[in-house]
Structure formats: C-alpha cells, structure tokens
Write a protein that holds these residues in place. Structure first.
Motif, PDB file in Angstrom:
ATOM      1  N   GLU A 114       0.782  -1.113  -0.026  1.00 34.97           N
ATOM      2  CA  GLU A 114       0.111  -0.006   0.095  1.00 34.97           C
ATOM      3  C   GLU A 114       0.938   1.294   0.039  1.00 34.97           C
ATOM      4  O   GLU A 114       1.945   1.356   0.847  1.00 34.97           O
ATOM      5  CB  GLU A 114      -0.866  -0.062   1.414  1.00 34.97           C
ATOM      6  CG  GLU A 114      -1.653   1.100   1.306  1.00 34.97           C
ATOM      7  CD  GLU A 114      -2.556   1.207   2.649  1.00 34.97           C
ATOM      8  OE1 GLU A 114      -3.384   2.116   2.956  1.00 34.97           O
ATOM      9  OE2 GLU A 114      -2.502   0.167   3.397  1.00 34.97           O
ATOM     10  N   GLY A 115       0.625   2.186  -0.900  1.00 38.02           N
ATOM     11  CA  GLY A 115       1.193   3.414  -0.958  1.00 38.02           C
ATOM     12  C   GLY A 115       0.590   4.543  -0.096  1.00 38.02           C
ATOM     13  O   GLY A 115      -0.449   4.485  -0.392  1.00 38.02           O
TER      14      GLY A 115
ATOM     15  N   SER B 185       8.401  14.890   2.720  1.00 37.36           N
ATOM     16  CA  SER B 185       9.960  14.850   2.716  1.00 37.36           C
ATOM     17  C   SER B 185      10.588  16.219   3.192  1.00 37.36           C
ATOM     18  O   SER B 185      10.112  17.171   2.797  1.00 37.36           O
ATOM     19  CB  SER B 185      10.139  14.396   1.260  1.00 37.36           C
ATOM     20  OG  SER B 185      11.792  14.331   1.283  1.00 37.36           O
ATOM     21  N   LEU B 186      11.653  15.904   4.043  1.00 40.43           N
ATOM     22  CA  LEU B 186      12.549  16.986   4.351  1.00 40.43           C
ATOM     23  C   LEU B 186      13.178  17.430   3.290  1.00 40.43           C
ATOM     24  O   LEU B 186      13.783  18.705   3.148  1.00 40.43           O
ATOM     25  CB  LEU B 186      13.584  16.582   5.553  1.00 40.43           C
ATOM     26  CG  LEU B 186      12.557  16.280   6.864  1.00 40.43           C
ATOM     27  CD1 LEU B 186      13.633  15.596   7.758  1.00 40.43           C
ATOM     28  CD2 LEU B 186      11.865  17.453   7.211  1.00 40.43           C
ATOM     29  N   ALA B 187      13.543  16.648   2.106  1.00 42.96           N
ATOM     30  CA  ALA B 187      14.636  16.995   1.105  1.00 42.96           C
ATOM     31  C   ALA B 187      13.725  17.389  -0.291  1.00 42.96           C
ATOM     32  O   ALA B 187      14.423  17.012  -1.193  1.00 42.96           O
ATOM     33  CB  ALA B 187      15.370  15.786   0.649  1.00 42.96           C
ATOM     34  N   GLY B 188      12.448  18.008  -0.403  1.00 38.32           N
ATOM     35  CA  GLY B 188      11.676  18.386  -1.416  1.00 38.32           C
ATOM     36  C   GLY B 188      10.312  17.829  -1.300  1.00 38.32           C
ATOM     37  O   GLY B 188       9.444  17.882  -0.181  1.00 38.32           O
ATOM     38  N   PRO B 189       9.749  17.243  -2.560  1.00 38.69           N
ATOM     39  CA  PRO B 189       8.183  17.031  -2.620  1.00 38.69           C
ATOM     40  C   PRO B 189       7.733  15.841  -1.525  1.00 38.69           C
ATOM     41  O   PRO B 189       8.832  15.121  -1.311  1.00 38.69           O
ATOM     42  CB  PRO B 189       7.947  16.970  -3.957  1.00 38.69           C
ATOM     43  CG  PRO B 189       9.142  16.633  -4.350  1.00 38.69           C
ATOM     44  CD  PRO B 189      10.401  17.285  -3.762  1.00 38.69           C
ATOM     45  N   ASP B 190       6.610  15.495  -1.416  1.00 38.90           N
ATOM     46  CA  ASP B 190       6.102  14.724  -0.605  1.00 38.90           C
ATOM     47  C   ASP B 190       6.682  13.219  -1.435  1.00 38.90           C
ATOM     48  O   ASP B 190       6.651  13.258  -2.720  1.00 38.90           O
ATOM     49  CB  ASP B 190       4.542  14.528  -0.437  1.00 38.90           C
ATOM     50  CG  ASP B 190       4.195  15.421   0.480  1.00 38.90           C
ATOM     51  OD1 ASP B 190       4.976  16.393   1.140  1.00 38.90           O
ATOM     52  OD2 ASP B 190       2.984  15.826   0.347  1.00 38.90           O
ATOM     53  N   ARG B 191       6.765  12.173  -0.776  1.00 45.54           N
ATOM     54  CA  ARG B 191       7.084  10.982  -1.305  1.00 45.54           C
ATOM     55  C   ARG B 191       6.219   9.802  -1.123  1.00 45.54           C
ATOM     56  O   ARG B 191       5.641   9.921  -0.032  1.00 45.54           O
ATOM     57  CB  ARG B 191       8.675  10.547  -0.638  1.00 45.54           C
ATOM     58  CG  ARG B 191       9.723  11.458  -1.267  1.00 45.54           C
ATOM     59  CD  ARG B 191      10.927  10.875  -0.339  1.00 45.54           C
ATOM     60  NE  ARG B 191      11.940  11.886  -1.031  1.00 45.54           N
ATOM     61  CZ  ARG B 191      13.329  11.872  -0.463  1.00 45.54           C
ATOM     62  NH1 ARG B 191      13.387  11.412   0.769  1.00 45.54           N
ATOM     63  NH2 ARG B 191      14.223  12.674  -1.048  1.00 45.54           N
ATOM     64  N   LYS B 192       5.988   8.864  -2.176  1.00 48.93           N
ATOM     65  CA  LYS B 192       5.104   7.815  -1.691  1.00 48.93           C
ATOM     66  C   LYS B 192       5.665   6.635  -1.193  1.00 48.93           C
ATOM     67  O   LYS B 192       6.813   5.990  -1.726  1.00 48.93           O
ATOM     68  CB  LYS B 192       4.569   7.484  -3.119  1.00 48.93           C
ATOM     69  CG  LYS B 192       3.177   6.493  -2.918  1.00 48.93           C
ATOM     70  CD  LYS B 192       2.673   6.139  -4.223  1.00 48.93           C
ATOM     71  CE  LYS B 192       1.351   5.321  -4.133  1.00 48.93           C
ATOM     72  NZ  LYS B 192       0.587   5.166  -5.408  1.00 48.93           N
ATOM     73  N   TYR B 193       5.485   6.331   0.009  1.00 45.13           N
ATOM     74  CA  TYR B 193       5.900   5.416   0.893  1.00 45.13           C
ATOM     75  C   TYR B 193       5.137   4.008   0.773  1.00 45.13           C
ATOM     76  O   TYR B 193       3.953   4.200   0.591  1.00 45.13           O
ATOM     77  CB  TYR B 193       6.228   5.570   2.172  1.00 45.13           C
ATOM     78  CG  TYR B 193       7.520   6.730   2.586  1.00 45.13           C
ATOM     79  CD1 TYR B 193       8.646   6.048   2.957  1.00 45.13           C
ATOM     80  CD2 TYR B 193       7.562   7.929   2.069  1.00 45.13           C
ATOM     81  CE1 TYR B 193       9.805   6.568   3.274  1.00 45.13           C
ATOM     82  CE2 TYR B 193       8.691   8.745   2.512  1.00 45.13           C
ATOM     83  CZ  TYR B 193       9.761   7.930   2.984  1.00 45.13           C
ATOM     84  OH  TYR B 193      11.031   8.795   3.365  1.00 45.13           O
ATOM     85  N   TYR B 194       5.918   2.854   0.438  1.00 43.21           N
ATOM     86  CA  TYR B 194       5.155   1.423   0.480  1.00 43.21           C
ATOM     87  C   TYR B 194       5.241   0.705   1.631  1.00 43.21           C
ATOM     88  O   TYR B 194       6.296   0.456   2.304  1.00 43.21           O
ATOM     89  CB  TYR B 194       5.716   0.948  -0.910  1.00 43.21           C
ATOM     90  CG  TYR B 194       5.571   1.641  -1.901  1.00 43.21           C
ATOM     91  CD1 TYR B 194       4.043   1.479  -2.846  1.00 43.21           C
ATOM     92  CD2 TYR B 194       6.450   2.717  -2.632  1.00 43.21           C
ATOM     93  CE1 TYR B 194       4.087   2.251  -3.815  1.00 43.21           C
ATOM     94  CE2 TYR B 194       6.152   3.288  -3.705  1.00 43.21           C
ATOM     95  CZ  TYR B 194       4.867   3.092  -4.452  1.00 43.21           C
ATOM     96  OH  TYR B 194       4.583   3.834  -5.515  1.00 43.21           O
ATOM     97  N   PHE B 195       4.097   0.240   2.066  1.00 45.89           N
ATOM     98  CA  PHE B 195       4.075  -0.808   3.201  1.00 45.89           C
ATOM     99  C   PHE B 195       3.658  -2.143   2.774  1.00 45.89           C
ATOM    100  O   PHE B 195       2.739  -1.932   1.947  1.00 45.89           O
ATOM    101  CB  PHE B 195       3.041   0.045   4.247  1.00 45.89           C
ATOM    102  CG  PHE B 195       3.398   1.348   4.843  1.00 45.89           C
ATOM    103  CD1 PHE B 195       3.999   1.431   5.926  1.00 45.89           C
ATOM    104  CD2 PHE B 195       3.278   2.466   3.982  1.00 45.89           C
ATOM    105  CE1 PHE B 195       4.323   2.588   6.352  1.00 45.89           C
ATOM    106  CE2 PHE B 195       3.458   3.745   4.384  1.00 45.89           C
ATOM    107  CZ  PHE B 195       4.029   3.797   5.728  1.00 45.89           C
ATOM    108  N   THR B 196       3.997  -3.129   3.202  1.00 47.46           N
ATOM    109  CA  THR B 196       3.653  -4.178   2.883  1.00 47.46           C
ATOM    110  C   THR B 196       2.276  -4.588   3.691  1.00 47.46           C
ATOM    111  O   THR B 196       2.008  -4.165   4.796  1.00 47.46           O
ATOM    112  CB  THR B 196       4.264  -5.656   3.415  1.00 47.46           C
ATOM    113  OG1 THR B 196       4.713  -5.309   4.732  1.00 47.46           O
ATOM    114  CG2 THR B 196       5.614  -5.643   2.704  1.00 47.46           C
TER     115      THR B 196
END
Length: 118
Positions: free
Chosen positions: A63-64, A69-80
């Motif tokens: 699931e994303g 993010s501290l280093a720019g745009p939001d990031r899509k993190y993936y979780f099992t």
C-alpha cells in the motif's frame, strides 16, 4: 551483477526481494532501489522498479501512502499488506525449494565431472 543473464533471472524474483525489503521498513521507490543496490543488485534498471511497485499495489501486496519529505516534495512510501507478508513467506519457501533443487543438480553435475576427470 555480472551479465544480462543474471539480470534476466533477477527480474523474475525482484517482487520477492522488494517484499522482503519493505517488510523490514517501509520506503519510497528510490530508497528501495538504493537498498537493492546495497545487496549488489545494481544492474536493475530504475524503470523496472516503479512499474513493479504499481503492479504490486494493484495486486494488494503493498500500500502506498504519501508522506512529507525534508528534502523536497512529498514521497510515496510503500508498506506491505497482510497479503504482501504472505506473498513474501511464499516466495521464501519457493526460493528455498528451488535453491535446494538447483544445488542438488549442480552438485551431481560436479561429481559426474570429477569422475570423468579421474
């Protein structure tokens, strides 16, 4: 990796590798790629990872979630997901079975070659 053959073989197991990585710690696409590289699998094209993440998400294995993010745009993190954890367990079982079968074939081949050389 050493050859295109190795790269082709790895593409078949990349989903299992990514599930193992993501169960340890959720991550975003580039972070997953860096982790894969840390295990010496550096020949995997980045263009392979992102479509596979999309496929895995559609299949309900991961699931994303967008995170700041501290280093720019939001990031899509993936979780099992629960299904992803089960798929990871299935992959590991299949891997061990395949590893055993291939090792047995290799050992038998080496023993036969040694007998011919004697």
């Amino acid at each position: 990796m050493k050859s295109n053959t190795s790269s082709q073989m790895l593409k078949g197991i990349l989903q299992g590798v990514m599930l193992i990585i993501l169960e340890k710690k959720p991550d975003y696409g580039y972070g997953i790629s860096k982790q894969i590289n840390q295990y010496g699998l550096s020949d995997i094209p980045k263009g392979t990872i992102y479509p596979l993440l999309t496929t895995m998400e559609k299949r309900g294995l991961i699931e994303g979630k967008m995170k700041p993010s501290l280093a720019g745009p939001d990031r899509k993190y993936y979780f099992t997901t629960v299904a992803g954890i089960q798929a990871k367990k299935d992959f590991i079982n299949e891997w061990h079975f395949l590893e055993g079968a291939v090792n047995q074939l290799i050992d038998e081949g080496e023993n036969n070659e040694n007998k011919r050389n004697d």
